[in-house]
Design a protein around this motif. Structure first.
Motif, PDB file in Angstrom:
ATOM      1  N   PRO A  30      -7.412  24.683 -24.980  1.00 36.11           N
ATOM      2  CA  PRO A  30      -6.977  23.868 -26.119  1.00 36.11           C
ATOM      3  C   PRO A  30      -6.272  24.709 -27.185  1.00 36.11           C
ATOM      4  CG  PRO A  30      -9.389  23.913 -25.958  1.00 36.11           C
ATOM      5  CD  PRO A  30      -8.854  24.719 -24.830  1.00 36.11           C
ATOM      6  N   VAL A  31      -5.273  24.090 -27.809  1.00 36.51           N
ATOM      7  CA  VAL A  31      -4.537  24.721 -28.911  1.00 36.51           C
ATOM      8  C   VAL A  31      -4.618  23.774 -30.101  1.00 36.51           C
ATOM      9  CG1 VAL A  31      -2.286  25.512 -29.712  1.00 36.51           C
ATOM     10  CG2 VAL A  31      -2.961  25.901 -27.331  1.00 36.51           C
ATOM     11  N   PRO A  32      -5.154  24.241 -31.242  1.00 43.93           N
ATOM     12  CA  PRO A  32      -5.743  25.554 -31.494  1.00 43.93           C
ATOM     13  C   PRO A  32      -7.041  25.740 -30.705  1.00 43.93           C
ATOM     14  CG  PRO A  32      -6.126  24.105 -33.369  1.00 43.93           C
ATOM     15  CD  PRO A  32      -5.254  23.352 -32.411  1.00 43.93           C
ATOM     16  N   VAL A  33      -7.460  26.994 -30.592  1.00 43.72           N
ATOM     17  CA  VAL A  33      -8.664  27.339 -29.843  1.00 43.72           C
ATOM     18  C   VAL A  33      -9.856  26.569 -30.398  1.00 43.72           C
ATOM     19  CG1 VAL A  33     -10.222  29.229 -29.243  1.00 43.72           C
ATOM     20  CG2 VAL A  33      -7.760  29.621 -29.287  1.00 43.72           C
ATOM     21  N   SER A  34     -10.629  25.982 -29.484  1.00 45.77           N
ATOM     22  CA  SER A  34     -11.828  25.234 -29.879  1.00 45.77           C
ATOM     23  C   SER A  34     -12.780  25.187 -28.689  1.00 45.77           C
ATOM     24  CB  SER A  34     -11.447  23.804 -30.300  1.00 45.77           C
ATOM     25  OG  SER A  34     -11.069  23.042 -29.174  1.00 45.77           O
ATOM     26  N   ASP A  35     -13.889  24.471 -28.846  1.00 43.36           N
ATOM     27  CA  ASP A  35     -14.848  24.354 -27.749  1.00 43.36           C
ATOM     28  C   ASP A  35     -14.582  23.116 -26.887  1.00 43.36           C
ATOM     29  OD1 ASP A  35     -15.605  22.414 -29.552  1.00 43.36           O
ATOM     30  OD2 ASP A  35     -17.716  22.992 -29.625  1.00 43.36           O
ATOM     31  N   GLN A  36     -13.426  22.498 -27.045  1.00 42.43           N
ATOM     32  CA  GLN A  36     -13.049  21.364 -26.207  1.00 42.43           C
ATOM     33  C   GLN A  36     -12.921  21.797 -24.748  1.00 42.43           C
ATOM     34  OE1 GLN A  36      -9.390  19.442 -27.282  1.00 42.43           O
ATOM     35  NE2 GLN A  36      -9.814  19.558 -29.474  1.00 42.43           N
ATOM     36  N   PRO A  37     -13.022  20.829 -23.816  1.00 39.69           N
ATOM     37  CA  PRO A  37     -12.714  21.166 -22.421  1.00 39.69           C
ATOM     38  C   PRO A  37     -11.248  21.576 -22.287  1.00 39.69           C
ATOM     39  CG  PRO A  37     -13.695  18.958 -22.610  1.00 39.69           C
ATOM     40  CD  PRO A  37     -13.426  19.438 -23.999  1.00 39.69           C
ATOM     41  N   TRP A  38     -10.948  22.377 -21.273  1.00 37.11           N
ATOM     42  CA  TRP A  38      -9.564  22.766 -21.024  1.00 37.11           C
ATOM     43  C   TRP A  38      -8.753  21.539 -20.624  1.00 37.11           C
ATOM     44  CZ3 TRP A  38      -7.590  27.999 -19.239  1.00 37.11           C
ATOM     45  CH2 TRP A  38      -8.211  29.021 -19.973  1.00 37.11           C
ATOM     46  N   TYR A  39      -7.456  21.630 -20.822  1.00 34.95           N
ATOM     47  CA  TYR A  39      -6.535  20.535 -20.534  1.00 34.95           C
ATOM     48  C   TYR A  39      -5.883  20.696 -19.166  1.00 34.95           C
ATOM     49  CZ  TYR A  39      -6.563  18.671 -25.267  1.00 34.95           C
ATOM     50  OH  TYR A  39      -6.938  18.086 -26.436  1.00 34.95           O
ATOM     51  N   VAL A  40      -5.435  19.570 -18.631  1.00 38.86           N
ATOM     52  CA  VAL A  40      -4.485  19.549 -17.528  1.00 38.86           C
ATOM     53  C   VAL A  40      -3.189  19.045 -18.150  1.00 38.86           C
ATOM     54  CG1 VAL A  40      -3.873  18.544 -15.301  1.00 38.86           C
ATOM     55  CG2 VAL A  40      -6.261  19.137 -15.794  1.00 38.86           C
TER      56      VAL A  40
END
Length: 164
Positions: free
Chosen positions: A47-57
Motif C-alpha cells: 500500500p502507498v502510503p505505507v500502512s498495515d493494509q493488505p497488499w494490493y493487486v
C-alpha cells in the motif's frame, strides 16, 4: 488512447480474492459501454502510503468508450459501487479502484470534473509497471516522459512484483 488503472486489496463474498475481483470488473466493463482492448498482467504491491493494509493487486487496461471523459469516469465509479466500493477516506483499503489515467492525451486542470492525465501517475510504481508492460511507447502528455522513465525515478521501496 484511453488507459485505466485497476486495483484491489480486499476480498469479497461475491467475487473472491482481489485478483478475482479485478477479473470480474474487467468482464463487467462492457455492461457500461467500456470495451477492454488490452490488459496488463497482474502485479502485487504494498500500500502507498505505507500502512498495515493488505497488499494490493494492480493492473492496467487500454479501453475504448464512445463517451466524454467525464462520463467515462462516472461509469468507472458506477462499476466500483456495483462491486461494493464505498468512499470514506483517502488511501483506505478498497474492494475495487478504477482510475482514469489518460484519455486521448487530453489535459485538464485541477478542479475540473476529471483531471487528466491522472495527477499521481508519476508517483506510483503500481501504476507505472503495468503501463510499461501494456503500452511501452506511451508518453505522459504533459512531461513527454515514458512510463519507464518515470518508473526508474521512483524509490525501490515501492516494491511491485508481477504475479501473472
Amino acid at each position: 488512447m484511453i488507459l485505466v488503472a485497476l486495483g484491489s486489496n480486499l476480498e469479497t463474498r461475491e467475487h473472491g480474492t482481489p485478483r478475482e475481483t479485478l477479473e470480474a470488473a474487467l468482464k463487467a466493463l462492457p455492461d457500461y459501454g467500456i470495451e477492454v482492448v488490452q490488459r496488463s498482467s497482474w502485479y502485487r504491491s504494498a500500500p502507498v502510503p505505507v500502512s498495515d493494509q493488505p497488499w494490493y493487486v494492480n493492473g492496467a487496461a487500454r479501453v475504448q468508450a464512445r463517451m466524454l471523459a467525464e462520463d467515462l469516469l462516472a461509469r468507472l465509479h458506477e462499476v466500483e459501487s456495483r462491486f461494493g466500493r464505498i468512499r470514506r477516506q483517502k488511501n483506505e483499503s478498497r474492494v475495487l479502484d478504477l482510475d482514469l489515467l489518460t484519455f486521448d492525451d487530453r489535459r485538464t486542470e485541477e478542479g475540473s470534473a476529471v483531471v487528466l492525465p491522472h495527477p499521481r501517475i508519476a508517483e506510483r510504481a503500481f501504476v507505472l509497471k503495468p503501463l510499461v508492460e501494456l503500452v511501452p511507447s506511451w508518453h505522459h502528455p504533459v512531461t513527454g516522459e515514458t512510463a519507464a522513465e518515470m518508473l526508474r525515478r521512483l524509490p525501490a521501496s515501492q516494491a511491485v512484483e508481477r504475479i501473472l
